[in-house]
Design a protein around this motif. Structure first.
Motif, PDB file in Angstrom:
ATOM      1  N   HIS A  33      98.257  11.486  84.218  1.00  0.00           N
ATOM      2  CA  HIS A  33      96.799  10.968  83.841  1.00  0.00           C
ATOM      3  C   HIS A  33      96.016  10.885  85.525  1.00  0.00           C
ATOM      4  O   HIS A  33      94.670  11.367  85.045  1.00  0.00           O
ATOM      5  N   GLU A  34      96.478  10.596  86.349  1.00  0.00           N
ATOM      6  CA  GLU A  34      95.717  10.356  87.545  1.00  0.00           C
ATOM      7  C   GLU A  34      95.438  11.890  87.996  1.00  0.00           C
ATOM      8  O   GLU A  34      93.990  11.986  88.437  1.00  0.00           O
ATOM      9  N   ALA A  35      96.439  12.747  87.901  1.00  0.00           N
ATOM     10  CA  ALA A  35      96.334  14.232  88.318  1.00  0.00           C
ATOM     11  C   ALA A  35      95.081  14.587  87.687  1.00  0.00           C
ATOM     12  O   ALA A  35      94.189  15.442  87.981  1.00  0.00           O
ATOM     13  N   ALA A  36      95.095  14.570  86.216  1.00  0.00           N
ATOM     14  CA  ALA A  36      93.906  15.196  85.218  1.00  0.00           C
ATOM     15  C   ALA A  36      92.667  14.295  85.663  1.00  0.00           C
ATOM     16  O   ALA A  36      91.620  14.959  85.717  1.00  0.00           O
ATOM     17  N   ASP A  37      92.443  13.129  86.076  1.00  0.00           N
ATOM     18  CA  ASP A  37      91.327  12.633  86.551  1.00  0.00           C
ATOM     19  C   ASP A  37      90.640  13.253  87.753  1.00  0.00           C
ATOM     20  O   ASP A  37      89.636  13.304  87.872  1.00  0.00           O
ATOM     21  N   ALA A  38      91.598  13.319  88.735  1.00  0.00           N
ATOM     22  CA  ALA A  38      91.261  13.922  90.042  1.00  0.00           C
ATOM     23  C   ALA A  38      90.722  15.499  89.735  1.00  0.00           C
ATOM     24  O   ALA A  38      89.762  15.695  90.341  1.00  0.00           O
ATOM     25  N   LEU A  39      91.393  16.097  88.978  1.00  0.00           N
ATOM     26  CA  LEU A  39      90.863  17.588  88.439  1.00  0.00           C
ATOM     27  C   LEU A  39      89.519  17.502  87.649  1.00  0.00           C
ATOM     28  O   LEU A  39      88.881  18.335  88.101  1.00  0.00           O
ATOM     29  N   ARG A  40      89.421  16.526  86.953  1.00  0.00           N
ATOM     30  CA  ARG A  40      88.244  16.412  86.104  1.00  0.00           C
ATOM     31  C   ARG A  40      87.009  16.079  87.189  1.00  0.00           C
ATOM     32  O   ARG A  40      85.812  16.604  87.034  1.00  0.00           O
ATOM     33  N   HIS A  41      87.037  15.285  88.163  1.00  0.00           N
ATOM     34  CA  HIS A  41      86.158  14.744  89.198  1.00  0.00           C
ATOM     35  C   HIS A  41      85.840  16.177  89.895  1.00  0.00           C
ATOM     36  O   HIS A  41      84.763  16.602  90.267  1.00  0.00           O
ATOM     37  N   ALA A  42      87.146  16.877  90.242  1.00  0.00           N
ATOM     38  CA  ALA A  42      86.826  18.177  91.178  1.00  0.00           C
ATOM     39  C   ALA A  42      85.928  19.153  90.520  1.00  0.00           C
ATOM     40  O   ALA A  42      85.117  19.771  90.882  1.00  0.00           O
ATOM     41  N   ILE A  43      86.238  19.379  89.121  1.00  0.00           N
ATOM     42  CA  ILE A  43      85.464  20.227  88.249  1.00  0.00           C
ATOM     43  C   ILE A  43      84.033  19.768  88.145  1.00  0.00           C
ATOM     44  O   ILE A  43      83.103  20.610  88.022  1.00  0.00           O
ATOM     45  N   TYR A  44      83.677  18.526  88.107  1.00  0.00           N
ATOM     46  CA  TYR A  44      82.403  17.806  88.063  1.00  0.00           C
ATOM     47  C   TYR A  44      81.738  18.187  89.425  1.00  0.00           C
ATOM     48  O   TYR A  44      80.727  18.734  89.111  1.00  0.00           O
ATOM     49  N   VAL A  45      82.523  18.387  90.751  1.00  0.00           N
ATOM     50  CA  VAL A  45      81.941  18.809  91.794  1.00  0.00           C
ATOM     51  C   VAL A  45      81.648  20.277  91.783  1.00  0.00           C
ATOM     52  O   VAL A  45      80.645  20.606  92.232  1.00  0.00           O
ATOM     53  N   ASN A  46      82.570  21.128  91.238  1.00  0.00           N
ATOM     54  CA  ASN A  46      82.430  22.474  91.174  1.00  0.00           C
ATOM     55  C   ASN A  46      82.973  23.192  89.933  1.00  0.00           C
ATOM     56  O   ASN A  46      84.329  23.373  89.965  1.00  0.00           O
ATOM     57  N   PRO A  47      82.026  23.012  89.025  1.00  0.00           N
ATOM     58  CA  PRO A  47      82.690  23.556  87.442  1.00  0.00           C
ATOM     59  C   PRO A  47      82.979  25.094  87.434  1.00  0.00           C
ATOM     60  O   PRO A  47      84.053  25.285  86.462  1.00  0.00           O
ATOM     61  N   ARG A  48      82.991  25.786  88.523  1.00  0.00           N
ATOM     62  CA  ARG A  48      83.538  27.306  88.760  1.00  0.00           C
ATOM     63  C   ARG A  48      84.722  27.508  89.247  1.00  0.00           C
ATOM     64  O   ARG A  48      85.159  28.441  89.523  1.00  0.00           O
ATOM     65  N   ASP A  49      85.734  26.272  89.620  1.00  0.00           N
ATOM     66  CA  ASP A  49      86.805  26.187  90.350  1.00  0.00           C
ATOM     67  C   ASP A  49      87.702  26.598  89.684  1.00  0.00           C
ATOM     68  O   ASP A  49      88.414  25.526  88.844  1.00  0.00           O
ATOM     69  N   ALA A  50      88.241  27.872  89.581  1.00  0.00           N
ATOM     70  CA  ALA A  50      89.329  28.163  88.792  1.00  0.00           C
ATOM     71  C   ALA A  50      90.709  27.398  88.976  1.00  0.00           C
ATOM     72  O   ALA A  50      91.432  27.236  88.062  1.00  0.00           O
ATOM     73  N   GLU A  51      90.979  27.348  90.027  1.00  0.00           N
ATOM     74  CA  GLU A  51      92.357  26.726  90.668  1.00  0.00           C
ATOM     75  C   GLU A  51      92.302  25.338  89.932  1.00  0.00           C
ATOM     76  O   GLU A  51      93.229  24.766  89.375  1.00  0.00           O
ATOM     77  N   CYS A  52      91.250  24.554  89.880  1.00  0.00           N
ATOM     78  CA  CYS A  52      91.230  23.194  89.293  1.00  0.00           C
ATOM     79  C   CYS A  52      91.342  23.211  87.864  1.00  0.00           C
ATOM     80  O   CYS A  52      91.915  22.544  87.281  1.00  0.00           O
ATOM     81  N   TRP A  53      90.869  24.350  87.196  1.00  0.00           N
ATOM     82  CA  TRP A  53      90.934  24.564  85.586  1.00  0.00           C
ATOM     83  C   TRP A  53      92.340  24.713  85.235  1.00  0.00           C
ATOM     84  O   TRP A  53      92.917  24.239  84.335  1.00  0.00           O
TER      85      TRP A  53
END
Length: 144
Positions: free
Chosen positions: A82-102
């Motif tokens: 759950h925490e990993a998903a939260d961190a990745l959601r935040h990273a995607i918010y910062v850069n929505p085109r980040d393939a590795e975060c998706w």
């Protein structure tokens, strides 16, 4: 979140911990220093310490993609999906085109038992990086 990336002790970058502490002695609480210390702690199997260090770096620089992605890796290693998903959601918010975060968010959703959400994430990953092998393989496995 490609590959395991586990240092497993003194080999690899995990063995550089003592040297890095000497080099950064004058700036022990700098966000960049905390991030590298977290990477080294994770490589040496100290997940809780790695989480604490990267958390301190994120307090200083909450929108730094590198720190957010590393936090997700630390959480994944600890089984805190759950925490990993939260961190990745935040990273995607910062850069929505980040393939590795998706891709990583898809992995987190898979681990959380949400295969439909995982597939959406892997499709987004492929939108931004069409040849992403991990996303292609994950989607192919989901269709079997």
């Amino acid at each position: 979140m490609r590959g395991p990336g586990r240092g497993g002790g003194r080999g690899g970058i995990g063995g550089l911990e003592g040297l890095y502490r000497k080099v950064t002695a004058s700036r022990p609480d700098d966000a960049r220093t905390l991030n590298v210390k977290s990477v080294l702690a994770l490589e040496n199997g100290r997940v809780a310490e790695a989480a604490e260090l990267i958390g301190r770096a994120l307090v200083q620089e909450p929108t730094e993609r590198t720190y957010l992605f590393h936090m997700a890796k630390v959480c994944a290693r600890g089984g805190w999906w759950h925490e990993a998903a939260d961190a990745l959601r935040h990273a995607i918010y910062v850069n929505p085109r980040d393939a590795e975060c998706w891709y990583g968010l898809g992995v987190a959703f898979r681990e959380l038992g949400e295969p439909e959400q995982a597939a959406v994430c892997w499709q987004q990953c492929l939108l931004f990086e069409p040849g992403h092998a991990g996303a292609q393989e994950a989607l192919a496995q989901g269709q079997r």
